[in-house]
Write an enzyme that holds these catalytic residues in place. Structure first.
Site: not given
Lengths: 478, 522
Positions: B284, B318
């Site tokens: 990720e 994020c």
């Protein structure tokens, strides 16, 4: 007063005759409430508007489509754009929806074929698009006018005057966009200040109306403004109420001074629970200040749909007892207008909803609070704000039983929704006030959508009444 | 049978009593700092603290002192894990789930203390710190249930005369390389997934947040996880690199920067001498997330949502929105309201409930953000910053709204991981979609529109892994919004979703002939 008594006598007589088969199951209190409820009830035959309301209540998909049109209308530039939205909403309303659909709308609209055809017509031809958009726009404006008394306080003044002549006092609520900047907060405060000036000047020209101008606690201001603290400050932070309190204090203090100087009433509205601590603490803190000892007339709100509303009442009553004030504190008791929002937020965050899950619980809580507020008269003035005929009748009976005169209880309605009730209350020589939103359509839309949703919610009193439900059942104890 | 999954309730911070409890928990924690974080392998602990994590809002306050794992520690952890994992893999999923549920209970019992630890160690404001702990609990509860569901899955066609079985078997040893920005949630999530699926998990926490990782290690130990299945290996990049290189590691679960992620993918593809498997990488990585604002958007909703998405945790998520692509009709009014709203934000210590933004994680992060803003201003962009004083100490940055940033500059292109929002006009949503499509990142996206057709258009065209309509782009919930990016933002896996465990699984199909002398016994 004489008139009230004679009418009351006649109605009690009717109650004894017509209600015999109910009365044996009812307490004396409930019997008296039912009598008052029937006296205040409007025509038994639903009006065209009532029938439309009832239709919307039964068809959640159509209801959603129409609300979305109302909601988006201010953002659309021209009828074409609105027509495009209308077509898309109708299409969606016609489609059965899957898992993500809100409860009750999973089956799509029962008018699906009609809506699909209408959507296609609106979307299909350029020739059909613009008239549909124009029609939608007009419908939105007409609806908005029903709820919104005018674009500005000056524009609303004639309407407020008409209400006054009809025996109905008013309080003005300035609609506006959300406050996200300091400048927007200042602009709202300036609009409030102007509104107080305008309302005071306007109200001075009204003819005397003794019932509306004094109760046993003293004189009652003619001019009244309801103010939203969350519009005065962009610093509403649920986890840091002290920020908003500090930021809004000066602006609210200025409005209190201005209201005092004009002899006007300033009412601090309540919104969602996220802002409650900020709003209530700020209002009580400022009203405790020495300079407001003798005025202005001011008020706060208690929302009975909150599970802890009775603790809030304890707090407010304790404050009123301890405060070194000569002026009364008005407490507007409402059910509360943010039920869906509070419930959804709680659901998303894993909280016990702060609101009662069943409407009956809110209604019972409301009835428990009323006598407690009335018992605090004259330090506390009670304003009962609901369209539920049972709740209204209950408050009237409770006030009488508490030995209060009709003027000592204020009953409030929303302009546009409670007009018939207001007229009935005024005809009974009871003291009634209409809550009048003022502002332009764009600014007022969020308010409008909420009011409409509330009005057509399945369990709303008005929607239930509009279906022609038996009045006796509606007047039963919750 | 356990109850259906429900997200862990968040703390109701609007109640004064809850805030008081948290302040109390923080004071109690402060009295215990610094925490000592050992290397923990197979029930053994080695203490030789050399690596400090500090409060980014007051860097002289040391939150944890960690022992740094050596190459020998990594070798030992892998060897012990390889030994222990067989029995764990073969245990019924329900047993593994029970251990994870007990670990969730351990975290639940320390809710307030652990939120306080997040506040201190990574400068996370209270609401987000609380959500971090709740999400960690969610992952433990959710993946345990998912493992049970996976075991029960019977999905193969069956014909008379044969018995077809699909077994989901843990891959072996997983290396978990975790970030500091969700110091408990993401470390716990990747670890819980590996364990639930029948793997061992060797955790290398971010060097900025070893203290939070210690809480996970303690929870697993107290939950009765058999020794050797989990190791805590604090340290910097070398520890992660050693894990990635190690021939005994089967799966690498990584959340962090794009540069490191790509390096891991490349490195993991090489088969070391003696290695008899392919390594799988779950990565990720970053994002440069855009929120689209169409002409029919309600700015009353869009402005607060943009503020929260761009500046929540000072932009260090994020999923944060970095660019607003705004229909030209609303560009000027939106910008004006955003600039005004910028001044309502309060930058201050994370432990102060009144702070909207805390500090950035470290000095480098601050310098990177300030540098990008200077470059944008020098190139002619208008940069508005929150006025008001910043604390003297710590790595605080005033949030910024940038208009007219150069299209090839860092403010528009780079993941800054700081409180910077670039606002850019577009002629319409098709053009906005084109701009999003130019990017190599594709993590989250936002859209404000009240037109169902626009929502459908953007849903169809967007490359992102998570699109949020008429709300902010952060705050994905386990099981409700499985989370993860596409393109260079990640391997497309969805943390907190139904298929995540498959990344840690080696499927085995067994076909047994059930015909004997012309008769079938199956």
């Amino acid at each position: 007063m004489t008139e009230v008594r004679s009418r009351g006598g006649r109605a009690r007589g009717l109650g004894r005759l017509g209600g015999r088969r109910y009365l044996h199951r009812m307490s004396a209190l409930d019997g008296e409430i039912a009598v008052w409820g029937r006296r205040l009830a409007g025509p038994a035959r639903p009006s065209a508007r009532d029938r439309a309301t009832a239709l919307l209540s039964r068809d959640p998909a159509l209801r959603a489509a129409l609300f979305r049109v109302v909601d988006v209308a201010p953002a659309c530039d021209g009828p074409g754009e609105l027509a495009d939205h209308l077509a898309a909403y109708l299409e969606e309303a016609a489609r059965p929806r899957g898992g993500g659909a809100p409860a009750g709308s999973d089956a799509g609209s029962r008018l699906a074929p009609v809506l699909a055809a209408a959507g296609a017509r609106v979307a299909g031809s350029r020739a059909g698009r613009v008239p549909a958009g124009v029609a939608a726009r007009l419908a939105v404006r007409a609806t908005a006018r029903r709820f919104i008394a005018g674009a500005t306080p000056a524009a609303a003044a004639p309407e407020l005057g008409r209400l006054w002549s009809a025996g109905i006092a008013s309080t003005v609520d300035l609609l506006g966009e959300a406050t996200v900047t300091a400048a927007e907060g200042r602009a709202y405060a300036a609009r409030c200040a102007d509104a107080l000036d305008t309302l005071a000047a306007t109200a001075a020209r009204w003819p005397p109306a003794p019932l509306l101008e004094a109760d046993a606690a003293g004189p009652l201001p003619r001019a009244s403004l309801s103010v939203k603290v969350t519009a005065l400050t962009p610093l509403v932070r649920p986890a840091a109420p002290e920020r908003g309190r500090a930021d809004a204090a000066d602006a609210l203090r200025d409005l209190l001074r201005r209201a005092r100087d004009h002899g006007a009433h300033l009412h601090v509205d309540m919104e969602s629970l996220d802002a409650r601590e900020l709003v209530l603490e700020l209002a009580l803190e400022l009203l405790s200040e020495r300079e407001f000892r003798d005025g202005p007339s001011a008020g706060i709100v208690v929302q009975a749909y909150l599970r802890d509303s009775e603790q809030q009442v304890d707090r407010v009553l304790a404050w009123a007892r301890a405060a070194d004030r000569s002026a009364s504190l008005t407490v507007r008791l409402v059910k509360g207008a943010y039920w869906d929002q509070e419930t959804i937020e709680a659901l998303h965050r894993g909280w016990t909803p702060p609101v009662w899950s069943r409407k009956g619980d809110s209604d019972r809580c409301f009835e428990r609070i009323v006598p407690r507020l009335l018992a605090a008269f004259p330090a506390v003035r009670t304003a009962v704000a609901t369209h539920n005929l049972r709740s209204v009748a209950h408050a009237i009976v409770a006030a009488r039983r508490a030995g209060l005169a009709p003027a000592d209880l204020e009953l409030q309605v929303l302009r546009g929704l409670g007009d018939e009730l207001a007229a009935a209350l005024a005809a009974e020589r009871l003291r009634v006030r209409a809550y009048c939103p003022v502002g332009d359509l764009v600014a007022g839309m969020a308010y409008l959508v909420r009011r409409l949703l509330e009005n057509t919610a399945n369990d709303s009193f008005l929607a239930t009444r509009a279906t022609g439900a038996a009045l006796d059942r509606l007047l039963e104890a919750p | 049978m356990s109850a259906p999954f429900r997200n862990e309730p968040l703390l109701e911070l609007r109640r004064a009593s809850v805030r008081d409890e948290l302040r109390g928990a923080l004071a109690a924690l402060d009295a215990r700092l610094p925490l000592e974080v050992p290397v923990a392998i197979g029930g053994e602990r080695r203490h030789a603290p050399v690596l400090d994590s500090v409060d980014p809002g007051r860097p002289e306050r040391v939150v944890a002192r960690a022992t740094v794992a050596t190459g020998a520690d990594v070798d030992a952890a892998v060897a012990i894990a390889a030994q222990a994992v067989g029995a764990w893999r073969d245990a019924p999923a329900g047993e593994r789930a029970a251990v994870l549920a007990r670990a969730a209970g351990e975290l639940r019992g320390r809710r307030r203390e652990l939120a306080a630890l997040c506040v201190r160690e990574v400068g996370k404001p209270w609401p987000e710190a609380d959500a971090d702990v709740a999400e960690a609990i969610d992952f433990l509860e959710f993946y345990g249930r998912q493992a049970v569901a996976l075991e029960a899955r019977a999905e193969l066609e069956q014909l008379p005369g044969e018995r077809n079985t699909l077994r989901h078997r843990g891959r072996g040893v997983a290396a978990v390389i975790a970030p500091w920005n969700f110091p408990l949630a993401i470390a716990t999530g990747m670890t819980a997934a590996a364990l639930a699926a029948g793997n061992a998990a060797l955790l290398k926490p971010a060097e900025q947040s070893p203290g939070c990782a210690l809480a996970l290690a303690q929870a697993l130990e107290r939950a009765g996880l058999p020794a050797g299945l989990f190791a805590l290996l604090p340290g910097a990049g070398e520890v992660g690199a050693a894990l990635v290189r190690h021939p005994g590691v089967h799966t690498i679960a990584f959340t962090g920067s794009g540069a490191v992620g790509l390096e891991i993918v490349e490195r993991a593809a090489r088969v070391a001498p003696g290695q008899r498997h392919l390594k799988r990488v779950v990565a990720e990585m970053g994002g440069k997330n855009c929120t689209l604002v169409d002409r029919d958007a309600d700015l009353d909703d869009a402005v607060p949502a943009l503020l929260a998405s761009a500046f929540g945790y000072a932009g260090q998520k994020c999923s944060a929105t970095a660019r607003a692509l705004v229909h030209e009709r609303l560009h000027a009014p939106l910008l004006e309201r955003l600039r005004g709203a910028l001044d309502t934000l309060s930058v201050g210590p994370a432990d102060d409930f009144a702070s909207d933004l805390g500090p950035l994680i470290e000095a480098d992060a601050r310098d990177r953000v300030e540098g990008a803003l200077r470059d944008a201003a020098a190139a002619g962009a208008r940069v508005d910053r929150t006025v008001g004083e910043l604390p003297d100490d710590g790595w605080f940055v005033a949030p910024a709204v940038v208009a007219g940033a150069p299209a090839d500059g860092a403010v528009v292109r780079a993941e800054l991981f700081g409180p910077v929002l670039s606002v850019e006009p577009v002629r319409g949503m098709e053009e906005a979609c084109d701009r999003v499509d130019e990017q190599s990142y594709a993590l989250t996206g936002g859209l404000f529109s009240r037109d169902p057709r626009t929502i459908e258009l953007v849903s169809r065209r967007t490359p992102v892994g998570n699109l949020y309509v008429n709300r902010g782009t952060t705050g994905a919930m386990v099981a409700r919004q499985p989370f993860g990016g596409n393109r260079l933002s990640g391997t497309g896996t969805k943390a907190g979703g139904p298929d995540y465990l498959l990344q840690f699984i080696e499927p085995v199909v067994i076909c047994e002939n059930t015909v004997r002398h012309g008769l079938t016994f199956g």
